[in-house]
Design a protein around this motif. Structure first.
Motif, short mmCIF file in Angstrom:
data_model
loop_
_atom_site.label_atom_id
_atom_site.label_comp_id
_atom_site.label_asym_id
_atom_site.label_seq_id
_atom_site.Cartn_x
_atom_site.Cartn_y
_atom_site.Cartn_z
N GLU A 99 -27.14 84.73 -19.14
CA GLU A 99 -26.15 84.22 -17.93
C GLU A 99 -26.15 84.86 -16.13
O GLU A 99 -25.39 83.67 -15.79
CB GLU A 99 -24.40 85.09 -18.45
N ILE A 172 -26.94 82.69 -28.28
CA ILE A 172 -25.95 83.81 -27.78
C ILE A 172 -24.26 84.11 -27.41
O ILE A 172 -24.17 82.90 -26.71
CB ILE A 172 -26.60 84.66 -26.44
N GLY A 213 -28.49 88.45 -29.45
CA GLY A 213 -27.99 87.41 -29.99
C GLY A 213 -27.08 87.50 -31.32
O GLY A 213 -27.91 87.70 -32.40
N SER A 214 -25.71 87.32 -31.30
CA SER A 214 -25.11 87.34 -31.78
C SER A 214 -25.35 88.53 -33.04
O SER A 214 -24.86 88.90 -34.39
CB SER A 214 -24.78 86.03 -32.59
N VAL A 215 -25.41 89.42 -32.72
CA VAL A 215 -25.97 91.04 -33.04
C VAL A 215 -24.66 91.63 -33.84
O VAL A 215 -23.38 91.37 -33.22
CB VAL A 215 -26.54 91.82 -32.63
#
Ligand code: PEP
Length: 255
Positions: A99, A172, A213-215
């Motif tokens: 980001e 993510i 990432g999207s854990v």
């Protein structure tokens, strides 16, 4: 000595008040404080770091920052230096998050931050990852270059202060195209370790590799077990103390 699993919560620009930040940290600390096999790190927004630091007791949960500037002090309006963060007790700093790269951070700037962080005695959490995967594997070269450029000038004796988080951009945040699989993460964790071995020989193995990432509480154990990573960088799920607590507990049970 057994290395603890490293689980880092990146709170991004949440929550909107210090009161909520304190409440979340306190709730997470209740769980993290009991786990002997996990090192928990919370990276709140910069403005909360020194206040949250006051709630730290012991070593099992500590505080980090999401970004910082590389110069120690100077005419850099709006910036906060790594040295300043270290002086208020932050122990980790995330560098090169996608980001931030998206708003213009170059590999050169990231390298300066890595070098400044190491000098200030902070642990650097260097984020790398591709925007998309191509069938020819160009993304593998891209990640290798990100690592080489970020670590340029880092000496062998400084490597224990570096952590590398593999964060595929496509996996993510709430705009994730789809979650990565443990195999996707495994492929890159092996690549990262091979790149470190090329750069530093066997000394490179002290660098811990994380996946992010999207854990969530359901997939955390799979990433740790199947992707050969030593921990996780968790975004959204780290803002929910119940879900994050589950992630921490599952990491604690993995030998
Ligand atoms: C992140 O932004 O570092 C991240 C891993 O986000 P999320 O867990 O929300 O995908």
């Amino acid at each position: 000595m057994k290395i603890k699993k490293l689980i880092i919560g990146n709170w991004k620009m949440y929550p909107a008040s210090l009161k909520d930040a304190k409440a979340k940290f306190t709730a997470i600390k209740k769980v993290a404080g009991k786990l002997a096999n996990v090192q928990t790190v919370i990276c709140p927004p910069l403005v909360y770091v020194s206040e949250i630091k006051k709630f730290v007791s012991g070593r099992r949960i500590v505080v980090g920052a999401q970004n910082a500037w590389f110069e120690t002090e100077g005419a850099f309006t709006g910036e906060v230096s790594i040295a300043m963060l270290a002086s208020v007790g932050a122990e980790y700093v995330i560098v090169g998050h996608s980001e931030r790269r998206a708003i213009g951070e170059s590999d050169e700037l990231i390298n300066k931050k890595v070098l400044a962080g190491v000098k200030a005695g902070m642990t650097i959490v260097l984020c790398v990852g591709e925007r998309e995967r191509d069938p020819d594997g160009v993304y593998l070269k891209f990640i290798t270059e990100q690592i080489k450029e970020a670590l340029h000038g880092v000496q062998k004796k400084e490597l224990k202060k570096i952590v590398i988080a593999y964060e595929p951009i496509w996996a993510i945040g709430k705009n994730a195209i789809h979650p990565a699989s443990p195999d996707d993460a495994l492929e890159v964790s092996i690549l990262i370790k091979r790149t470190l071995a090329d750069l530093y020989g066997k000394d490179g193995s002290v660098i811990q590799v994380l996946y992010g990432g999207s854990v969530d509480s359901k997939n955390a154990w799979e990433f740790i077990l199947k992707s050969q990573v030593n921990g996780l960088l968790v975004g959204r799920a780290s803002l929910d103390p119940k879900i994050f607590g589950e992630i921490l507990k599952s990491a604690d049970t993995i030998k």
